[in-house]
Design a protein around this motif. Structure first.
Motif, PDB file in Angstrom:
ATOM      1  N   CYS A  56      69.025 -25.774  -2.265  1.00 58.99           N
ATOM      2  CA  CYS A  56      68.193 -24.457  -2.548  1.00 58.99           C
ATOM      3  C   CYS A  56      67.304 -24.247  -3.472  1.00 58.99           C
ATOM      4  O   CYS A  56      68.110 -24.731  -4.459  1.00 58.99           O
ATOM      5  CB  CYS A  56      68.541 -23.355  -2.204  1.00 58.99           C
ATOM      6  SG  CYS A  56      67.899 -22.528  -1.971  1.00 58.99           S
ATOM      7  N   ARG A  57      65.634 -24.697  -3.651  1.00 55.12           N
ATOM      8  CA  ARG A  57      64.552 -24.188  -4.394  1.00 55.12           C
ATOM      9  C   ARG A  57      64.199 -23.414  -4.333  1.00 55.12           C
ATOM     10  O   ARG A  57      63.550 -23.387  -2.942  1.00 55.12           O
ATOM     11  CB  ARG A  57      64.193 -25.636  -4.517  1.00 55.12           C
ATOM     12  CG  ARG A  57      63.344 -26.351  -5.667  1.00 55.12           C
ATOM     13  CD  ARG A  57      62.292 -27.844  -5.551  1.00 55.12           C
ATOM     14  NE  ARG A  57      61.296 -27.744  -4.695  1.00 55.12           N
ATOM     15  CZ  ARG A  57      60.009 -27.138  -5.020  1.00 55.12           C
ATOM     16  NH1 ARG A  57      59.699 -26.235  -5.957  1.00 55.12           N
ATOM     17  NH2 ARG A  57      59.654 -27.160  -4.269  1.00 55.12           N
ATOM     18  N   GLU A  58      63.577 -22.752  -5.942  1.00 56.87           N
ATOM     19  CA  GLU A  58      62.731 -21.917  -5.168  1.00 56.87           C
ATOM     20  C   GLU A  58      61.619 -22.444  -5.564  1.00 56.87           C
ATOM     21  O   GLU A  58      61.258 -23.298  -7.149  1.00 56.87           O
ATOM     22  CB  GLU A  58      63.451 -20.371  -6.575  1.00 56.87           C
ATOM     23  CG  GLU A  58      64.877 -20.314  -7.068  1.00 56.87           C
ATOM     24  CD  GLU A  58      65.108 -19.183  -8.006  1.00 56.87           C
ATOM     25  OE1 GLU A  58      64.379 -18.539  -8.740  1.00 56.87           O
ATOM     26  OE2 GLU A  58      65.638 -18.520  -7.562  1.00 56.87           O
ATOM     27  N   ARG A  59      60.756 -21.820  -5.053  1.00 55.88           N
ATOM     28  CA  ARG A  59      59.472 -22.015  -5.392  1.00 55.88           C
ATOM     29  C   ARG A  59      58.898 -20.809  -6.228  1.00 55.88           C
ATOM     30  O   ARG A  59      59.495 -19.862  -5.639  1.00 55.88           O
ATOM     31  CB  ARG A  59      58.619 -22.086  -3.893  1.00 55.88           C
ATOM     32  CG  ARG A  59      58.758 -23.660  -3.407  1.00 55.88           C
ATOM     33  CD  ARG A  59      57.866 -23.824  -1.929  1.00 55.88           C
ATOM     34  NE  ARG A  59      57.923 -22.303  -1.209  1.00 55.88           N
ATOM     35  CZ  ARG A  59      57.648 -22.883   0.085  1.00 55.88           C
ATOM     36  NH1 ARG A  59      56.628 -24.210   0.567  1.00 55.88           N
ATOM     37  NH2 ARG A  59      57.713 -22.335   1.139  1.00 55.88           N
ATOM     38  N   PRO A  60      57.639 -20.964  -6.704  1.00 62.48           N
ATOM     39  CA  PRO A  60      56.737 -19.318  -8.084  1.00 62.48           C
ATOM     40  C   PRO A  60      55.910 -19.302  -6.717  1.00 62.48           C
ATOM     41  O   PRO A  60      55.403 -19.597  -5.397  1.00 62.48           O
ATOM     42  CB  PRO A  60      56.037 -20.983  -8.746  1.00 62.48           C
ATOM     43  CG  PRO A  60      55.950 -22.154  -8.507  1.00 62.48           C
ATOM     44  CD  PRO A  60      57.213 -22.048  -6.775  1.00 62.48           C
ATOM     45  N   GLU A  61      55.962 -18.297  -6.939  1.00 56.83           N
ATOM     46  CA  GLU A  61      53.760 -17.535  -6.546  1.00 56.83           C
ATOM     47  C   GLU A  61      52.908 -18.603  -7.001  1.00 56.83           C
ATOM     48  O   GLU A  61      52.536 -19.289  -7.567  1.00 56.83           O
ATOM     49  CB  GLU A  61      54.140 -15.980  -7.329  1.00 56.83           C
ATOM     50  CG  GLU A  61      52.804 -15.462  -7.304  1.00 56.83           C
ATOM     51  CD  GLU A  61      53.381 -14.049  -7.409  1.00 56.83           C
ATOM     52  OE1 GLU A  61      51.885 -14.218  -8.723  1.00 56.83           O
ATOM     53  OE2 GLU A  61      53.859 -12.757  -7.356  1.00 56.83           O
ATOM     54  N   ARG A  62      52.269 -18.428  -5.036  1.00 53.46           N
ATOM     55  CA  ARG A  62      51.189 -19.359  -5.764  1.00 53.46           C
ATOM     56  C   ARG A  62      49.878 -19.039  -5.261  1.00 53.46           C
ATOM     57  O   ARG A  62      50.267 -18.111  -4.285  1.00 53.46           O
ATOM     58  CB  ARG A  62      51.465 -20.596  -4.964  1.00 53.46           C
ATOM     59  CG  ARG A  62      52.514 -20.642  -3.382  1.00 53.46           C
ATOM     60  CD  ARG A  62      52.953 -22.244  -2.850  1.00 53.46           C
ATOM     61  NE  ARG A  62      53.619 -21.843  -2.080  1.00 53.46           N
ATOM     62  CZ  ARG A  62      54.418 -21.607  -1.951  1.00 53.46           C
ATOM     63  NH1 ARG A  62      55.164 -20.806  -2.389  1.00 53.46           N
ATOM     64  NH2 ARG A  62      54.419 -21.133  -0.107  1.00 53.46           N
ATOM     65  N   ALA A  77      56.893 -15.652  -4.812  1.00 53.32           N
ATOM     66  CA  ALA A  77      57.672 -16.894  -4.770  1.00 53.32           C
ATOM     67  C   ALA A  77      58.948 -16.766  -4.047  1.00 53.32           C
ATOM     68  O   ALA A  77      59.201 -15.283  -3.095  1.00 53.32           O
ATOM     69  CB  ALA A  77      58.816 -16.420  -5.809  1.00 53.32           C
ATOM     70  N   ASP A  78      59.302 -17.351  -3.042  1.00 56.50           N
ATOM     71  CA  ASP A  78      60.647 -18.045  -2.051  1.00 56.50           C
ATOM     72  C   ASP A  78      61.326 -18.839  -2.555  1.00 56.50           C
ATOM     73  O   ASP A  78      61.235 -19.766  -3.889  1.00 56.50           O
ATOM     74  CB  ASP A  78      59.583 -17.519  -0.828  1.00 56.50           C
ATOM     75  CG  ASP A  78      59.317 -18.357  -0.612  1.00 56.50           C
ATOM     76  OD1 ASP A  78      58.487 -20.185  -2.424  1.00 56.50           O
ATOM     77  OD2 ASP A  78      58.504 -19.284   0.437  1.00 56.50           O
ATOM     78  N   LYS A  79      62.430 -18.709  -1.183  1.00 61.09           N
ATOM     79  CA  LYS A  79      63.609 -20.070  -1.732  1.00 61.09           C
ATOM     80  C   LYS A  79      62.803 -21.123  -0.396  1.00 61.09           C
ATOM     81  O   LYS A  79      62.543 -20.759   0.580  1.00 61.09           O
ATOM     82  CB  LYS A  79      64.355 -20.003  -1.521  1.00 61.09           C
ATOM     83  CG  LYS A  79      64.491 -18.695  -2.665  1.00 61.09           C
ATOM     84  CD  LYS A  79      66.604 -18.464  -2.792  1.00 61.09           C
ATOM     85  CE  LYS A  79      66.870 -17.707  -4.120  1.00 61.09           C
ATOM     86  NZ  LYS A  79      67.703 -16.649  -4.409  1.00 61.09           N
ATOM     87  N   VAL A  80      63.335 -22.204  -0.534  1.00 58.81           N
ATOM     88  CA  VAL A  80      63.223 -23.294   0.505  1.00 58.81           C
ATOM     89  C   VAL A  80      64.086 -24.289   0.574  1.00 58.81           C
ATOM     90  O   VAL A  80      65.046 -25.223  -0.546  1.00 58.81           O
ATOM     91  CB  VAL A  80      61.881 -24.101   0.453  1.00 58.81           C
ATOM     92  CG1 VAL A  80      61.758 -25.086  -1.470  1.00 58.81           C
ATOM     93  CG2 VAL A  80      61.172 -24.816   1.613  1.00 58.81           C
ATOM     94  N   LYS A  82      65.977 -27.860   1.239  1.00 54.75           N
ATOM     95  CA  LYS A  82      64.970 -29.431   0.572  1.00 54.75           C
ATOM     96  C   LYS A  82      66.981 -30.187   1.050  1.00 54.75           C
ATOM     97  O   LYS A  82      67.860 -29.409   1.002  1.00 54.75           O
ATOM     98  CB  LYS A  82      65.177 -29.673  -0.970  1.00 54.75           C
ATOM     99  CG  LYS A  82      64.427 -28.812  -1.106  1.00 54.75           C
ATOM    100  CD  LYS A  82      62.730 -29.323  -0.222  1.00 54.75           C
ATOM    101  CE  LYS A  82      60.934 -28.631  -0.894  1.00 54.75           C
ATOM    102  NZ  LYS A  82      60.342 -29.916  -0.391  1.00 54.75           N
TER     103      LYS A  82
END
Length: 95
Positions: A56-62, A77-80, A82
């Motif tokens: 699992c990887r965290e994605r920043p706010e965008r 921000a959310d998690k994805v 991989k």
């Protein structure tokens, strides 16, 4: 490109490979799925030898754009989930 295996086809192939019945193969597949789901949702990672690593990887706010309207808005921000494919699998596909 070939169609992906359905769960029924995967269970049948797994049962044949294991030398077990389909019920045992289905239980094994469900157990593996549950272990992977619990570990990755808790922030961990699971390595399937010869297949790859699921994590699992965290994605920043965008800022993102709605393709229908062209409007831009901020996505929280959310998690994805991989997966990194193992070199052995890549080599078997390419070689």
């Amino acid at each position: 490109m070939a169609k992906p295996l359905t769960k029924t086809q995967l269970v049948a192939a797994l049962a044949e490979e294991m030398g077990q019945d389909k019920k045992a193969a289905s239980a094994a597949l469900d157990a593996i799925t549950n272990v992977i789901t619990k570990e990755v949702s808790a922030g961990g990672a699971v390595t399937l030898p010869g297949v790859g690593k699921i994590y699992c990887r965290e994605r920043p706010e965008r800022m993102v754009r709605n393709p229908a309207t062209g409007d831009q808005f901020k996505k929280e921000a959310d998690k994805v989930v991989k997966m990194t494919i193992a070199k052995a699998l890549k080599d078997s596909v390419n070689g």
